[in-house]
Structure formats: C-alpha cells, structure tokens
Write an enzyme that holds these catalytic residues in place. Structure first.
Site, PDB file in Angstrom:
ATOM      1  N   GLY A  82       0.824  -1.213   0.000  1.00  0.00           N
ATOM      2  CA  GLY A  82       0.000   0.000   0.000  1.00  0.00           C
ATOM      3  C   GLY A  82       0.854   1.258   0.000  1.00  0.00           C
ATOM      4  O   GLY A  82       0.536   2.240  -0.692  1.00  0.00           O
TER       5      GLY A  82
ATOM      6  N   ARG B 133      -7.972  -2.262  -1.067  1.00  0.00           N
ATOM      7  CA  ARG B 133      -7.708  -1.093  -0.204  1.00  0.00           C
ATOM      8  C   ARG B 133      -8.183   0.214  -0.845  1.00  0.00           C
ATOM      9  O   ARG B 133      -8.058   0.413  -2.045  1.00  0.00           O
ATOM     10  CB  ARG B 133      -6.215  -1.047   0.130  1.00  0.00           C
ATOM     11  CG  ARG B 133      -5.810  -2.335   0.825  1.00  0.00           C
ATOM     12  CD  ARG B 133      -4.403  -2.327   1.292  1.00  0.00           C
ATOM     13  NE  ARG B 133      -4.191  -1.371   2.369  1.00  0.00           N
ATOM     14  CZ  ARG B 133      -3.026  -1.152   2.935  1.00  0.00           C
ATOM     15  NH1 ARG B 133      -1.962  -1.820   2.522  1.00  0.00           N
ATOM     16  NH2 ARG B 133      -2.909  -0.263   3.899  1.00  0.00           N
TER      17      ARG B 133
ATOM     18  N   ASP C  46       0.657   0.088  13.139  1.00  0.00           N
ATOM     19  CA  ASP C  46       0.912  -1.265  12.608  1.00  0.00           C
ATOM     20  C   ASP C  46       1.152  -2.293  13.711  1.00  0.00           C
ATOM     21  O   ASP C  46       1.351  -3.471  13.426  1.00  0.00           O
ATOM     22  CB  ASP C  46       2.129  -1.231  11.672  1.00  0.00           C
ATOM     23  CG  ASP C  46       1.834  -0.427  10.397  1.00  0.00           C
ATOM     24  OD1 ASP C  46       0.660  -0.329  10.013  1.00  0.00           O
ATOM     25  OD2 ASP C  46       2.794   0.111   9.808  1.00  0.00           O
TER      26      ASP C  46
ATOM     27  N   ARG D  89      -7.726  -5.672   9.807  1.00  0.00           N
ATOM     28  CA  ARG D  89      -6.954  -6.214  10.941  1.00  0.00           C
ATOM     29  C   ARG D  89      -7.778  -6.335  12.212  1.00  0.00           C
ATOM     30  O   ARG D  89      -7.483  -7.176  13.059  1.00  0.00           O
ATOM     31  CB  ARG D  89      -5.726  -5.337  11.211  1.00  0.00           C
ATOM     32  CG  ARG D  89      -4.616  -5.622  10.255  1.00  0.00           C
ATOM     33  CD  ARG D  89      -3.306  -4.965  10.630  1.00  0.00           C
ATOM     34  NE  ARG D  89      -2.329  -5.320   9.615  1.00  0.00           N
ATOM     35  CZ  ARG D  89      -1.279  -4.585   9.283  1.00  0.00           C
ATOM     36  NH1 ARG D  89      -1.055  -3.436   9.884  1.00  0.00           N
ATOM     37  NH2 ARG D  89      -0.446  -5.001   8.354  1.00  0.00           N
TER      38      ARG D  89
HETATM   39  C1  S3P Z   1       3.049   4.114   6.325  1.00  0.00           C
HETATM   40  C2  S3P Z   1       1.974   4.699   6.909  1.00  0.00           C
HETATM   41  C3  S3P Z   1       0.925   3.962   7.638  1.00  0.00           C
HETATM   42  C4  S3P Z   1       1.360   2.534   7.961  1.00  0.00           C
HETATM   43  C5  S3P Z   1       2.043   1.874   6.811  1.00  0.00           C
HETATM   44  C6  S3P Z   1       3.284   2.653   6.408  1.00  0.00           C
HETATM   45  C7  S3P Z   1       4.042   4.956   5.615  1.00  0.00           C
HETATM   46  O1  S3P Z   1      -0.246   3.908   6.836  1.00  0.00           O
HETATM   47  O2  S3P Z   1       0.243   1.745   8.360  1.00  0.00           O
HETATM   48  O3  S3P Z   1       2.419   0.553   7.148  1.00  0.00           O
HETATM   49  O4  S3P Z   1       5.163   4.475   5.347  1.00  0.00           O
HETATM   50  O5  S3P Z   1       3.714   6.107   5.312  1.00  0.00           O
HETATM   51  P1  S3P Z   1      -1.346   5.104   6.889  1.00  0.00           P
HETATM   52  O6  S3P Z   1      -0.704   6.310   6.346  1.00  0.00           O
HETATM   53  O7  S3P Z   1      -2.451   4.623   6.007  1.00  0.00           O
HETATM   54  O8  S3P Z   1      -1.749   5.194   8.319  1.00  0.00           O
END
Ligand code: S3P
Length: 444
Positions: free
Chosen positions: A102, A130, A328, A359
């Site tokens: 993601g 997502r 996380d 989750r």
């Molecule tokens: C991340 C931001 C978080 C986190 C993901 C990594 C990043 O997501 O859950 O594992 O590297 O910017 P969200 O921005 O959707 O909270």
C-alpha cells in the site's frame, strides 16, 4: 498482475524455551520505500545502506526503474539509485504492480499525480481491496485525472498526472502518513507552497527525508497535530540514506521475549522516532521489562539497542490518541494483551479496517481461534488476558503482520498456533523465521 498467487504455505509455532541472544530487525519499511522514491526524484546518485530487501520495497524499486531510475544492488542492503530529478520522470510502459504494498502504491500515486505522465497501478488481491480515494481526492485537487478505477476507488487504477500541478493546502481526513506523503510528493513539482495539515501527527519520514534531500520544508505545531509546508520545484540533491531498524518488525521479538518465560534478548538498532514508539510506551505501561541501551543518532534518526526480559504483564487502556504512533503494532499488542492479567482496551482502531487486511476482524478471529476472550465495541478492541490455550489455525488474509503476530503467540501458548499462510512475511521481514529461531523460537 499478480493474478496467480503462489500456493499458501502454512506454518506453526510451538512453545519455546527461554529466548536468548541478539537480533537485528530489518531496515525500516517506510524509510526504504522513500529512499527509492527520493532517489528517483533527485538528479544524480543516491546511496542507501540497510535497505529492507522485502517484496514490498522491491516492488517500489521496480516501479522507480519503470519511471527512469537506474538502480543497482552493491551488497546486502546496499543500493545505488541514479535518479532523473523532479519534473523529468518517464511514463511507464506497463502497469505498475505493487504486489502487497500500500505504501509503495500510494506514494507513487503522488509522484505520478504531480507529473504529466499516465500510469496504471495494481497489486495483489489484498491491495485491490484497499481504498485509494483518500489519495486520489487530493491529487485531483492538484489537477490529476483518474482515467479509470475499479469500484469504490480501488486498484486497478489508471492515473493521468498534472503537467503543472496546483499547490494546495490540504487537511487530511485521517492521520495518515501515506496521504500526507502523496500530497507533498505531488507538491514537489508544483510552483508554490503545498501545505498538509494533520489533526494528529503521523510518522514524519517524508518531511525529514525531503529536508535531507535538500527541499525546503517547514513543520509547525497546529493544535494536537502539525502543519507541513513544502516549497515546490526544489532541486533535490542525491543523498546518502542510512536506514535504521524497523520498530514495527522489532515489535515481534520484543513481544516474544516479553511473553516467553525466562527470556532475555537484545534487539539491536531499533529506530526510536517518537512517532513510531507507541508500542514501547504501551508495553512499558503493561509492566514489560524493556531497557534502551546505547541510544544514538544514525541516519538522522534516534536509534537504540533494546534489552527485553520476560515479565508479568497487566492489562491497560490504550488511548485513541496513541494510534498513529503504533498503527501497525496492534496485532502484536493484542497478542501481548492475551498474556496479560486483566483486560486491555485498545481505543480508536477504525484505520485497522483498511490495512493489508481488516486487521480488527482478523485479530479478533485469531484470538478466538486461540481460545482468547475478546470483543470489538465500535472501534475498540477489548482483550481478556490470561494464558492463551492456542491450538488454533489463524487466517492471515494475505497480511504479514497477522501471520507474524500469531506465530509469536504460539511460542508461549499452551498448544501450538498455526497460520494458514506465512508467505506474506517476506514483504516486511524476510528473515523472520531464521532470526527468531536463532533466539530459540520453534517453528514447524
Ligand atoms: C506508512 C503509513 C501507515 C502505515 C504503513 C506505512 C508509511 O499507513 O500503516 O504501514 O510508510 O507512510 P497510513 O498512512 O495509512 O496510516
């Protein structure tokens, strides 16, 4: 695209003798993705040490190559990126496949959204579920167009970036570093100031790394959150990036040593950025024995070796305001809570529903499979602690953190724990199994 996923590989974890020794978690995933992206967007040679060589980051690297970067590996964790610079990326010839990642997908949408190129974005079955409108909405305000998207704003998506993106002031609807980062990255190619306002501070790696690569970024407090302003069209200069150990991966041996009786381990080189240490704060409140040794600065981040000894944990109330600093880590915290005396209430977990899996549901189902009493009330998860019976099989729903969390549970539960598929662990912690085995963990 990843239409034919590999066959699932189940794995079990068994009650283990006390964990002993030292372990070094892999490089931070967030920083590793950004190292490739900012390498692409700088003109010249960026060097990286300690890069996480997991599937997620490798996908981002491949996408950066498709946009013009020349990338080569010089040794374990050591990479070089010859970038093209802001304003000079190429249009990729094929759809960009981000697999399970993601972060890679969303941050790259920021790159494409701020350049006059068109690119397709896709990934595996988990990524396809997502929500992407949270990224596409601000990019549209900057002038990007969504050529096509799948129902509900999901991948596959084709995005046509803005040739001359408009600088915007954007209030993120949820505390999300990914939304903040996509807007700032698109703003790199905007003439003027791009501002992101967040109600609660999320991880700040993008801001810090942009400054390290020579951009002008100012961060000021605003209420409980922050206002981040970037001056557009900087000449990003290539930089040396040293990636510290990922606190989200370190969380697994830390909790393992806390719950396997008699354990005493050192987890080396863990990044202690205060926007990432919510789990440590919570575990300490629960009575865990965690001591920071040799605190130092590495690659612009606070880093420490953490000595963790087994102890008796008790349930706590985890405030919603802490969620961004441990977003996380809730699956592994839920495992720790299942070994604590009394109940643990984790508040404000709505964002957990849109991670690699839902989750909140996956954790609750896994706890139930292990005989742990738990409940979801609104956005809160309540776990009744004790000594989990174990013996269940957990569905991981293509989620690496669900897989690792319940394997850690199996190291201390009365009966072994099995996960239906351990393959996704390679996205963030490729050496999880051998690293844990060296400490004394038993899998099979
Ligand atoms: C991340 C931001 C978080 C986190 C993901 C990594 C990043 O997501 O859950 O594992 O590297 O910017 P969200 O921005 O959707 O909270």
């Amino acid at each position: 695209m990843s239409v034919f996923p590999p066959p699932p590989s189940p794995l079990s974890a068994k009650r283990s003798r006390p964990l002993k020794g030292r372990v070094r978690p892999p490089g931070d995933k967030s920083i590793s993705h950004r190292a490739f992206l900012f390498g692409l967007l700088s003109c010249g040679l960026t060097t990286v040490e300690g890069l996480l060589e997991g599937d997620d980051v490798m996908r981002t690297g491949k996408a950066c190559q498709a946009l013009g970067a020349v990338i080569d590996r010089r040794g374990p964790g050591a990479w070089r990126i010859q970038g093209v610079g802001v304003g000079a990326i190429l249009a990729p010839r094929q759809t960009l496949d981000f697999g399970n990642a993601g972060t890679g997908c969303r941050l790259m949408m920021g790159v494409v959204g701020g350049h006059g190129v068109t690119a397709g974005f896709d990934g595996d079955a988990s990524l396809r579920k997502r929500p992407m409108r949270r990224i596409l909405d601000p990019l549209r305000l900057m002038g990007a167009q969504v050529v096509s998207e799948t129902e509900g704003g999901r991948c596959p998506i084709v995005l046509k970036g803005a040739r001359d993106p408009a600088p915007i002031e954007y209030r993120t609807p949820v505390a999300s570093a990914q939304i903040k980062s996509a807007v700032l990255i698109a703003g790199l190619n905007a003439a003027g100031k791009t501002t992101v306002i967040e109600r609660e501070a999320s991880r700040d790696h993008t801001e810090k790394m942009l400054a390290h690569f020579g951009a002008e970024v100012t961060v000021t407090p605003e209420g409980e959150g922050r206002r981040i302003t970037l001056i557009g069209r900087p000449e990003l200069r290539p930089a040396a990036v040293v990636v510290p150990g990922d606190p989200s991966s370190a969380a697994f041996p830390i909790v393992a040593a806390s719950i396997v009786p008699g354990s005493d381990i050192v987890v080396e080189g863990v990044m202690m950025n205060p926007l990432r240490t919510g789990l440590l704060t919570t575990l300490k409140e629960m009575g865990a024995h965690i001591e920071a040794l040799d605190q130092r600065i590495e690659g612009g981040e606070e880093v420490a070796d953490l000595r963790v000894r087994a102890g008796t944990l008790h349930g706590v109330d985890v405030p919603a305001a802490r969620a961004p600093s441990m977003i996380d880590e809730y699956p592994i915290l839920a495992v720790a809570a299942s070994f604590a005396s009394g109940a643990t209430r984790m508040r404000g977990l709505h964002e957990l529903r849109v991670k690699e899996s839902d989750r909140l549901a996956a954790v609750a189902a896994g706890l139930k499979a292990a005989g742990v009493d738990c409940a979801i009330e609104g956005d809160d998860l309540i776990v009744e602690g004790g000594r989990p019976r174990g013996g269940g099989t957990v569905l991981t729903h293509m989620d690496h953190r669900i897989a690792m969390s319940f394997l850690i549970m199996g190291l201390a539960s009365l009966e072994p724990m099995t996960v239906d598929d351990a393959a996704m662990i390679a996205t963030s912690f490729p050496d999880f199994r051998p690293a844990m085995e060296r400490l004394g963990a038993r899998f099979g």
